[in-house]
Each structure stands twice: as structure tokens, then as C-alpha cells.
Design a protein around this motif. Structure first.
Motif, PDB file in Angstrom:
ATOM      1  N   MET A   1       0.821  -1.215   0.000  1.00 54.34           N
ATOM      2  CA  MET A   1       0.000   0.000   0.000  1.00 54.34           C
ATOM      3  C   MET A   1       0.858   1.270   0.000  1.00 54.34           C
ATOM      4  SD  MET A   1      -3.333  -0.616   0.084  1.00 54.34           S
ATOM      5  CE  MET A   1      -4.547  -1.851   0.536  1.00 54.34           C
ATOM      6  N   GLU A   2       1.996   1.215   0.682  1.00 55.22           N
ATOM      7  CA  GLU A   2       2.838   2.399   0.832  1.00 55.22           C
ATOM      8  C   GLU A   2       3.245   2.982  -0.517  1.00 55.22           C
ATOM      9  OE1 GLU A   2       4.646   5.395   2.848  1.00 55.22           O
ATOM     10  OE2 GLU A   2       3.627   3.729   3.863  1.00 55.22           O
ATOM     11  N   ASN A   3       3.468   2.120  -1.501  1.00 56.11           N
ATOM     12  CA  ASN A   3       3.901   2.598  -2.817  1.00 56.11           C
ATOM     13  C   ASN A   3       2.791   3.321  -3.578  1.00 56.11           C
ATOM     14  OD1 ASN A   3       2.582   0.039  -3.074  1.00 56.11           O
ATOM     15  ND2 ASN A   3       3.295  -0.077  -5.178  1.00 56.11           N
ATOM     16  N   LEU A   4       1.562   3.261  -3.060  1.00 61.48           N
ATOM     17  CA  LEU A   4       0.436   3.931  -3.706  1.00 61.48           C
ATOM     18  C   LEU A   4       0.181   5.321  -3.122  1.00 61.48           C
ATOM     19  CD1 LEU A   4      -2.061   0.922  -3.897  1.00 61.48           C
ATOM     20  CD2 LEU A   4      -0.671   1.860  -5.755  1.00 61.48           C
ATOM     21  N   ILE A   5       1.012   5.716  -2.170  1.00 61.45           N
ATOM     22  CA  ILE A   5       0.820   6.993  -1.485  1.00 61.45           C
ATOM     23  C   ILE A   5       1.844   8.006  -1.977  1.00 61.45           C
ATOM     24  CG2 ILE A   5       0.796   8.161   0.751  1.00 61.45           C
ATOM     25  CD1 ILE A   5       0.156   5.394   1.996  1.00 61.45           C
ATOM     26  N   LYS A   6       1.365   9.170  -2.387  1.00 62.35           N
ATOM     27  CA  LYS A   6       2.249  10.260  -2.793  1.00 62.35           C
ATOM     28  C   LYS A   6       2.259  11.312  -1.687  1.00 62.35           C
ATOM     29  CE  LYS A   6       2.794  14.068  -6.054  1.00 62.35           C
ATOM     30  NZ  LYS A   6       2.099  14.917  -7.043  1.00 62.35           N
ATOM     31  N   TYR A   7       3.423  11.535  -1.100  1.00 60.37           N
ATOM     32  CA  TYR A   7       3.564  12.508  -0.020  1.00 60.37           C
ATOM     33  C   TYR A   7       3.895  13.875  -0.614  1.00 60.37           C
ATOM     34  CZ  TYR A   7       3.583   8.506   3.119  1.00 60.37           C
ATOM     35  OH  TYR A   7       3.232   7.365   3.807  1.00 60.37           O
ATOM     36  N   ASN A   8       3.089  14.868  -0.269  1.00 58.89           N
ATOM     37  CA  ASN A   8       3.260  16.215  -0.813  1.00 58.89           C
ATOM     38  C   ASN A   8       3.985  17.127   0.178  1.00 58.89           C
ATOM     39  OD1 ASN A   8       1.669  15.435  -3.105  1.00 58.89           O
ATOM     40  ND2 ASN A   8      -0.163  15.718  -1.847  1.00 58.89           N
ATOM     41  N   ASP A   9       4.513  18.231  -0.325  1.00 59.94           N
ATOM     42  CA  ASP A   9       5.277  19.162   0.511  1.00 59.94           C
ATOM     43  C   ASP A   9       4.409  19.918   1.514  1.00 59.94           C
ATOM     44  OD1 ASP A   9       7.591  18.438  -0.811  1.00 59.94           O
ATOM     45  OD2 ASP A   9       7.460  20.073  -2.276  1.00 59.94           O
ATOM     46  N   ASP A  10       3.097  19.946   1.293  1.00 61.85           N
ATOM     47  CA  ASP A  10       2.208  20.694   2.189  1.00 61.85           C
ATOM     48  C   ASP A  10       1.573  19.802   3.258  1.00 61.85           C
ATOM     49  OD1 ASP A  10       0.581  19.207   0.590  1.00 61.85           O
ATOM     50  OD2 ASP A  10      -0.714  20.855  -0.058  1.00 61.85           O
ATOM     51  N   ASP A  11       2.221  18.674   3.552  1.00 60.21           N
ATOM     52  CA  ASP A  11       1.750  17.725   4.578  1.00 60.21           C
ATOM     53  C   ASP A  11       0.452  17.020   4.196  1.00 60.21           C
ATOM     54  OD1 ASP A  11       3.914  18.214   6.276  1.00 60.21           O
ATOM     55  OD2 ASP A  11       2.915  19.932   7.199  1.00 60.21           O
ATOM     56  N   THR A  12       0.133  17.004   2.927  1.00 56.03           N
ATOM     57  CA  THR A  12      -0.995  16.209   2.449  1.00 56.03           C
ATOM     58  C   THR A  12      -0.445  14.981   1.727  1.00 56.03           C
ATOM     59  OG1 THR A  12      -1.117  17.322   0.296  1.00 56.03           O
ATOM     60  CG2 THR A  12      -2.378  18.295   2.122  1.00 56.03           C
ATOM     61  N   VAL A  13      -1.330  14.043   1.461  1.00 60.75           N
ATOM     62  CA  VAL A  13      -0.963  12.905   0.613  1.00 60.75           C
ATOM     63  C   VAL A  13      -2.015  12.768  -0.470  1.00 60.75           C
ATOM     64  CG1 VAL A  13       0.224  11.658   2.460  1.00 60.75           C
ATOM     65  CG2 VAL A  13      -2.200  11.201   2.031  1.00 60.75           C
ATOM     66  N   ASN A  14      -1.617  12.226  -1.596  1.00 61.65           N
ATOM     67  CA  ASN A  14      -2.552  11.871  -2.655  1.00 61.65           C
ATOM     68  C   ASN A  14      -2.529  10.360  -2.836  1.00 61.65           C
ATOM     69  OD1 ASN A  14      -2.199  14.896  -3.476  1.00 61.65           O
ATOM     70  ND2 ASN A  14      -3.885  14.113  -4.727  1.00 61.65           N
ATOM     71  N   ILE A  15      -3.711   9.782  -2.930  1.00 59.01           N
ATOM     72  CA  ILE A  15      -3.826   8.331  -3.021  1.00 59.01           C
ATOM     73  C   ILE A  15      -4.953   7.968  -3.985  1.00 59.01           C
ATOM     74  CG2 ILE A  15      -2.956   7.879  -0.688  1.00 59.01           C
ATOM     75  CD1 ILE A  15      -5.815   7.702   0.265  1.00 59.01           C
ATOM     76  N   PRO A  16      -4.983   6.726  -4.448  1.00 54.84           N
ATOM     77  CA  PRO A  16      -6.120   6.281  -5.262  1.00 54.84           C
ATOM     78  C   PRO A  16      -7.352   6.102  -4.370  1.00 54.84           C
ATOM     79  CG  PRO A  16      -4.204   4.825  -5.508  1.00 54.84           C
ATOM     80  CD  PRO A  16      -3.957   5.685  -4.320  1.00 54.84           C
ATOM     81  N   PRO A 171      -6.284  10.506  -7.140  1.00 52.06           N
ATOM     82  CA  PRO A 171      -7.164  11.678  -7.118  1.00 52.06           C
ATOM     83  C   PRO A 171      -7.669  12.111  -5.739  1.00 52.06           C
ATOM     84  CG  PRO A 171      -8.401   9.746  -7.766  1.00 52.06           C
ATOM     85  CD  PRO A 171      -6.986   9.292  -7.582  1.00 52.06           C
ATOM     86  N   LEU A 172      -7.457  11.296  -4.717  1.00 51.22           N
ATOM     87  CA  LEU A 172      -7.971  11.633  -3.388  1.00 51.22           C
ATOM     88  C   LEU A 172      -6.858  12.239  -2.545  1.00 51.22           C
ATOM     89  CD1 LEU A 172     -10.434  11.506  -1.475  1.00 51.22           C
ATOM     90  CD2 LEU A 172      -9.572   9.289  -0.680  1.00 51.22           C
ATOM     91  N   ARG A 173      -7.095  13.440  -2.028  1.00 49.40           N
ATOM     92  CA  ARG A 173      -6.102  14.123  -1.192  1.00 49.40           C
ATOM     93  C   ARG A 173      -6.552  14.072   0.264  1.00 49.40           C
ATOM     94  NH1 ARG A 173      -4.043  19.753  -3.276  1.00 49.40           N
ATOM     95  NH2 ARG A 173      -3.083  18.274  -4.729  1.00 49.40           N
ATOM     96  N   ILE A 174      -5.632  13.718   1.134  1.00 49.63           N
ATOM     97  CA  ILE A 174      -5.936  13.620   2.565  1.00 49.63           C
ATOM     98  C   ILE A 174      -4.956  14.482   3.350  1.00 49.63           C
ATOM     99  CG2 ILE A 174      -6.025  12.090   4.579  1.00 49.63           C
ATOM    100  CD1 ILE A 174      -6.885   9.837   2.773  1.00 49.63           C
ATOM    101  N   LYS A 175      -5.506  15.234   4.288  1.00 53.22           N
ATOM    102  CA  LYS A 175      -4.671  16.019   5.193  1.00 53.22           C
ATOM    103  C   LYS A 175      -5.108  15.752   6.625  1.00 53.22           C
ATOM    104  CE  LYS A 175      -2.628  20.535   6.010  1.00 53.22           C
ATOM    105  NZ  LYS A 175      -2.404  21.898   5.484  1.00 53.22           N
ATOM    106  N   ILE A 176      -4.152  15.489   7.487  1.00 53.10           N
ATOM    107  CA  ILE A 176      -4.426  15.235   8.902  1.00 53.10           C
ATOM    108  C   ILE A 176      -3.876  16.408   9.698  1.00 53.10           C
ATOM    109  CG2 ILE A 176      -3.992  13.692  10.855  1.00 53.10           C
ATOM    110  CD1 ILE A 176      -3.678  11.442   8.715  1.00 53.10           C
ATOM    111  N   ILE A 177      -4.741  17.053  10.452  1.00 54.64           N
ATOM    112  CA  ILE A 177      -4.334  18.245  11.201  1.00 54.64           C
ATOM    113  C   ILE A 177      -4.667  18.088  12.679  1.00 54.64           C
ATOM    114  CG2 ILE A 177      -4.595  19.772   9.213  1.00 54.64           C
ATOM    115  CD1 ILE A 177      -7.276  20.667  10.353  1.00 54.64           C
ATOM    116  N   GLY A 178      -4.022  18.905  13.504  1.00 53.91           N
ATOM    117  CA  GLY A 178      -4.285  18.898  14.935  1.00 53.91           C
ATOM    118  C   GLY A 178      -3.484  17.840  15.668  1.00 53.91           C
ATOM    119  N   SER A 179      -3.681  17.784  16.965  1.00 56.00           N
ATOM    120  CA  SER A 179      -3.015  16.785  17.803  1.00 56.00           C
ATOM    121  C   SER A 179      -3.932  16.436  18.966  1.00 56.00           C
ATOM    122  CB  SER A 179      -1.677  17.312  18.327  1.00 56.00           C
ATOM    123  OG  SER A 179      -1.876  18.491  19.093  1.00 56.00           O
ATOM    124  N   HIS A 180      -3.719  15.261  19.532  1.00 57.63           N
ATOM    125  CA  HIS A 180      -4.545  14.833  20.662  1.00 57.63           C
ATOM    126  C   HIS A 180      -4.222  15.632  21.923  1.00 57.63           C
ATOM    127  CE1 HIS A 180      -5.961  11.417  18.327  1.00 57.63           C
ATOM    128  NE2 HIS A 180      -4.716  11.094  18.065  1.00 57.63           N
TER     129      HIS A 180
END
Length: 261
Positions: A1-16, A171-180
Motif C-alpha cells: 500500500m505504501e507505494n500507492l501513497i504520494k507525499y506532498n510538501d504541504d503535509d498532504t498525501v494523494n492516493i487512489p 485523485p484523493l487528497r488527505i490532510k491530517i491536522i491537529g493533535s490529541h
């Protein structure tokens, strides 16, 4: 799965679209063994109704609820591993976007958030595990206004996609923000999750085994624990605490099976 994830410079990822979305979220360091709740997925239904996009289920998906509206339309619950594709009308719409004739449109916008189980997260008001006395949620049951109140933790998972992205490999962009918890706090984040927290894929497998082979809760539990056949009791107990996306206790498993039945 890791090879399907594109890590972007703005702390987002793009995935299928598909299973990789849940895999990425489940394995992120901030999101392991926490329970995510979600708001309503936005923009998708509107474009489905206009026949610009179509939504399909990932192969093997069975853990969802279907119903018919009063107008006779078929509806079903959303999943993070849903797949969006352009219809022929959508292809034409994207061609017009690329030609500068139409503006791009968001076709998926979904916010998930930490449920704050175990009172171990910092609330939006700043207090850890409970609300400040001057907080509007202080006197509310469980410090929330309703089931979808995001007050109990600051962690958010934002996924989005646009029509022009649907022709891309990821085509799907995911961003995780905040902290516990605040970075400088000495407290440890130890969520206590009492509800079922299995991943969608594991739930799918349980339901398929149950429906196809009429397996009992004991049989299904044995299959889930196959990797731990030679583990000690302490190791199993530790696994149940740390791998709640793939394992659960007998009580939760029986409840889930009864719900599906």
C-alpha cells in the motif's frame, strides 16, 4: 500500500480511491487505535444526481446500510474506501474545465475527527479530558452538543477531491491536522475505546464469512487471531489493546454479528 501513497510538501498525501485510503488513515501515527467519527460527506451526492460522477463500492465491500427514500431513490451509507469515477457527461465537463470554459468543482469533501474516547484528548476549549468551566459545553452530557460535535479533540482528517483530479492516478487528497495533546504536555494519550473499532475491510471479511459459511463468533475470532496462534495470554491482551482496527473481544464481535443478522 505504501507505494500507492504520494507525499506532498504541504503535509498532504494523494492516493487512489479504494482500500488504500483506509489503510493510510489506520496506519498513521496520530490515528492508530483511536476511533474516528465523521461528518456528512459533501458535494458527492449533488454531482451524482447531475450524472457527472458515479460512486461504486470497493470489491468485497458489504458493511453498509441501504434504504429507499420517500421519493423512491436508493441511498446507502458512505465509506472512506468508496470509488468515484466520471460518467460520459463528467468526461465532457472535465474537458470544458481544461479548456477554461467551466470552473472546477469539488466532488468529495469529508471531515473525520477523533471521538475523544477515554477523556484523554485536549478539548477545543483547551482543557484536557474535560471542559473548562467557562466552556459552552461544560454542563452538557459528555461535553458535547450532539453526536457530531467535534469538541472532544482537535485531530481532523480531511479528504477531498475535484473533478479535474479524477483522471489522475491518485485523485484523493488527505490532510491530517491537529493533535490529541499539546506538544509540551507530560500527559500520555491513552484512549479507552469501548465501541467496536474494526476497520471496514475486517468488518467486510467478518460479514462475508458469517453469511457464506455461517461461521460462529468463535470461528471468526479464531480466524482473526490466526497470526497469534503461539502467543501468550499477555501478548494477546496487548494485541487486543494495540490492534483494535484488526482485533476485538468476544463481546464486541458477538454484538457486531447480531447486528448484521
Amino acid at each position: 500500500m505504501e507505494n500507492l501513497i504520494k507525499y506532498n510538501d504541504d503535509d498532504t498525501v494523494n492516493i487512489p480511491f479504494g482500500r488504500v485510503a483506509e489503510w493510510y488513515i489506520s496506519n498513521h501515527s496520530l490515528l492508530k487505535n483511536i476511533r474516528l467519527k465523521c461528518q456528512s460527506r459533501k458535494k458527492t451526492s449533488e454531482l451524482v444526481n447531475k450524472n457527472i460522477i458515479a460512486v461504486s463500492r470497493v470489491e468485497g465491500a458489504v458493511d453498509y446500510i441501504k434504504w429507499n427514500t420517500k421519493r423512491g431513490s436508493a441511498k446507502s451509507t458512505n465509506r472512506i474506501d468508496d470509488i468515484i469515477k466520471l460518467t460520459p457527461e463528467g468526461d465532457e465537463y472535465v474537458r470544458q474545465i481544461e479548456a477554461g470554459e467551466k470552473k472546477d468543482k469539488t466532488c468529495w469533501y469529508w471531515v473525520m475527527y477523533c471521538s475523544g474516547d477515554g477523556n484523554s484528548c485536549q478539548h477545543e476549549c483547551g482543557e484536557i479530558g474535560s471542559c473548562k468551566e467557562n466552556c459552552a459545553n461544560y454542563f452538557l452530557p459528555n461535553n458535547i452538543k450532539n453526536y457530531h460535535d467535534m469538541h472532544l479533540c482537535k485531530v481532523r482528517v480531511i479528504s477531498e477531491s475535484k473533478l479535474s483530479w479524477l483522471k489522475k492516478e491518485k485523485p484523493l487528497r488527505i490532510k491530517i491536522i491537529g493533535s490529541h495533546l499539546p506538544i509540551n504536555t507530560l500527559a500520555s494519550h491513552t484512549p479507552i475505546i469501548t465501541r467496536l473499532n474494526l476497520s471496514r475491510q475486517i468488518r467486510d471479511n467478518i460479514i462475508i464469512n458469517r453469511r457464506a459459511d455461517h461461521k460462529t463468533a468463535k470461528d471468526i475470532k479464531a480466524k482473526l487471531l490466526a497470526l497469534y496462534n503461539n502467543a501468550s495470554e499477555n501478548e494477546l491482551r496487548e494485541a487486543l489493546l494495540k490492534n483494535q482496527k484488526t482485533l476485538c473481544d468476544n463481546t464486541k464481535l458477538r454484538s457486531f454479528i447480531m447486528y448484521d443478522d
